[in-house]
Design an enzyme around this catalytic site. Structure first.
Site, PDB file in Angstrom:
ATOM      1  N   TYR A   1       0.846  -1.194   0.000  1.00  0.00           N
ATOM      2  CA  TYR A   1       0.000   0.000   0.000  1.00  0.00           C
ATOM      3  C   TYR A   1       0.878   1.239   0.000  1.00  0.00           C
ATOM      4  CZ  TYR A   1      -3.497   3.446   1.407  1.00  0.00           C
ATOM      5  OH  TYR A   1      -4.330   4.542   1.453  1.00  0.00           O
TER       6      TYR A   1
ATOM      7  N   ASP B   1       9.285   2.867   0.131  1.00  0.00           N
ATOM      8  CA  ASP B   1       8.235   3.529   0.901  1.00  0.00           C
ATOM      9  C   ASP B   1       8.381   3.135   2.366  1.00  0.00           C
ATOM     10  OD1 ASP B   1       5.947   4.550   2.020  1.00  0.00           O
ATOM     11  OD2 ASP B   1       4.562   3.651   0.567  1.00  0.00           O
TER      12      ASP B   1
ATOM     13  N   LYS C   1       3.683   8.999   8.932  1.00  0.00           N
ATOM     14  CA  LYS C   1       3.291   8.458  10.231  1.00  0.00           C
ATOM     15  C   LYS C   1       4.168   8.953  11.396  1.00  0.00           C
ATOM     16  CE  LYS C   1       0.432   4.818   8.344  1.00  0.00           C
ATOM     17  NZ  LYS C   1       0.599   4.466   6.938  1.00  0.00           N
TER      18      LYS C   1
HETATM   19  C1  LIG Z   1      -0.009   4.847   5.556  1.00  0.00           C
HETATM   20  C2  LIG Z   1       0.802   4.567   4.357  1.00  0.00           C
HETATM   21  C3  LIG Z   1       0.791   5.413   3.228  1.00  0.00           C
HETATM   22  C4  LIG Z   1      -0.183   6.537   3.071  1.00  0.00           C
HETATM   23  O1  LIG Z   1      -0.017   7.555   4.015  1.00  0.00           O
HETATM   24  P1  LIG Z   1      -1.236   8.548   4.305  1.00  0.00           P
HETATM   25  O2  LIG Z   1      -0.630   9.559   5.240  1.00  0.00           O
HETATM   26  O3  LIG Z   1      -2.329   7.740   4.910  1.00  0.00           O
HETATM   27  O4  LIG Z   1      -1.629   9.149   3.003  1.00  0.00           O
HETATM   28  C5  LIG Z   1       1.691   5.164   2.208  1.00  0.00           C
HETATM   29  N1  LIG Z   1       2.542   4.131   2.269  1.00  0.00           N
HETATM   30  C6  LIG Z   1       2.569   3.295   3.323  1.00  0.00           C
HETATM   31  C7  LIG Z   1       3.553   2.171   3.335  1.00  0.00           C
HETATM   32  C8  LIG Z   1       1.684   3.464   4.381  1.00  0.00           C
HETATM   33  O5  LIG Z   1       1.683   2.587   5.398  1.00  0.00           O
END
Ligand SMILES: *Cc1c(COP(=O)(O)O)cnc(C)c1O
Length: 435
Positions: A142, A237, A270
């Site tokens: 994701y 990511d 986060k």
């Molecule tokens: C939470 C998450 C996102 C998206 O971040 P948001 O602040 O919710 O837009 C992207 N990549 C990873 C791996 C995530 O866990």
């Protein structure tokens, strides 16, 4: 008193599904979401006055515990000085320097407000840098909700993806290729099928949005070598793993295990906002300098680098020292061990997986050999988790409301808190066994 049921009914009248982000609606575990009104340390309290030990931690940001006094103080002080200026502030550079000190392969970093923006910008940068259009992503990873990343695997490995959501145009999904995680041959095949056309491979540093699935040893380095040979960039990511899996994110976990990886671009989120909206995209100077105003790749944000949010992030990262990570590590290891014992005792087939201080539990016979990709993750028996989840909730422990989410401890989960979780495990495991 207003009950959670009443609050949910009222919210559903005016907010789609009653929530501002889908997983909060309890759709996959059933029942009524708890409406929280307060959080402190390892605890959250709902509108009915019930207090829970929290294993969601706002999906990661509450690394040092909810509402840590030093974080709250920094936020209040920043708010008093000004809520937003729409101009550069000294603290933005301090936060960026703190992040770079942890991940020194990052030369430059730009702050944005959400992880979705960070990955979207990383992809635009990769396309700008390479002059190519196609993007490779892994199934079950994701990266936020931008159009090109809501893509589902097409019929064959090397075929273009299909829209993963209503409202995503087919031609946009068709810029993405989706391959199984931890599969070297599939990755080679996708490059062979589209020579000179792939701008980047985007990967979670360790997958944590299909449950926790770490890269196989050597896989991340293999991916880097292959992409480099093919003239494509790697976007790692770390929005979830960054400064949660360990002090230097999952990049640091790999480095400490002797695996050298040098992704061209990295994204964070986060934890770096400590509970307020901050995310970031960073990486190699020559690629990052393509961003406006120094280069031709456009990106902007009215509230990017917001001073109150940056203060929360800086205070959180300053508290996230080696001792805090040692506490997180201890809590995660003990939790994993105790959950494993209780489930085994109750005869519930399962697998528990880690990535640094992140952990998750997979449920059912089909996953006991371990989970390396989304195909296997999807074979888990989610109804066992639903039963386990609700038993824990009744006993005052709030787990993530989906079997496909990671479990998050905080540095405030001390032995007393863990003892209370352990007490709840036998009944919850029996509930899972009879589900
Ligand atoms: C939470 C998450 C996102 C998206 O971040 P948001 O602040 O919710 O837009 C992207 N990549 C990873 C791996 C995530 O866990």
């Amino acid at each position: 008193m207003t009950t959670n049921d009443e609050l949910f009914a009222r919210a559903q009248e005016v907010i789609p599904g009653g929530v501002d982000s889908p997983v909060r609606a309890f759709g996959s575990v059933g029942g009524t979401p708890r409406f929280y009104v307060e959080a402190s340390g390892p605890y959250v309290t709902d509108a009915e006055g019930n207090r829970y030990i929290d294993l969601v931690a706002s999906w990661g940001p509450a690394l040092v515990g909810h509402s840590h006094p030093e974080v709250v103080e920094a936020v209040v002080a920043a708010a008093r000085r000004g809520l937003s200026f729409g101009a550069p502030t000294p603290a933005e550079t301090e936060l960026v320097e703190e992040i770079i000190s942890r991940v020194p392969i990052v030369d430059r970093l730009r702050l944005v407000s959400t992880g979705t923006e960070a990955t979207m910008t990383a992809i635009r940068l990769a396309r700008g840098a390479t002059g190519r259009d196609l993007l490779v992503k892994f199934s079950g990873h994701y990266h936020g909700h931008s159009d090109g990343l809501l893509a589902a695997a097409g019929s064959g490995l090397a075929t273009f993806a299909l829209p993963g959501s209503a409202g995503v145009p087919e031609p946009i999904a068709a810029q993405t290729l989706v391959v199984p995680y931890n599969d070297r041959e599939a990755l080679e095949a996708v490059f062979a099928a589209h020579p000179g056309r792939i701008a980047a491979v985007i990967t979670e540093a360790a997958a944590a949005n299909m449950g926790v699935v770490a890269p196989d040893p050597g896989f991340s380095a293999f991916l880097g070598d292959l992409a480099r040979r093919e003239g494509a960039l790697v976007i790692s990511d770390e929005v979830l793993t960054g400064f949660r899996a360990g002090r230097s994110g999952y990049w640091g976990v790999l480095r400490d295990a002797g695996e050298v990886t040098t992704p061209d671009l990295l994204t964070f989120g986060k934890v770096i906002g400590g509970g307020l909206p901050v995310a970031a995209v960073g990486g190699r100077a020559d690629v990052m300098d393509l961003l406006a105003p120094s280069g031709p790749v456009y990106q902007a944000g009215t509230l990017s680098g917001n001073p109150v949010a940056v203060a929360a992030g800086l205070a959180t990262l300053r508290l996230a020292d080696d001792e805090a990570y040692a506490r997180l590590d201890r809590a995660a290891s003990r939790l994993a061990g105790e959950v494993g014992s209780a489930l085994t005792e109750a005869g519930v087939p399962h697998a528990i997986q880690h990535a640094g201080t992140l952990l998750s539990v997979f449920w059912g016979e089909a996953v006991t050999g371990g989970v390396r990709n989304y195909e296997t993750a999807q074979r888990q028996d989610v109804k066992r988790y639903g039963a386990f989840f609700h038993s824990m909730l009744e006993q005052g422990i709030a787990l993530p409301p989906s079997a496909f989410e990671a479990w998050f401890v905080t540095a405030a989960h001390d032995d007393d808190v863990l003892d209370q979780i352990v007490e709840a495990l036998p009944a919850a495991s029996r509930a899972a066994a009879s589900a």
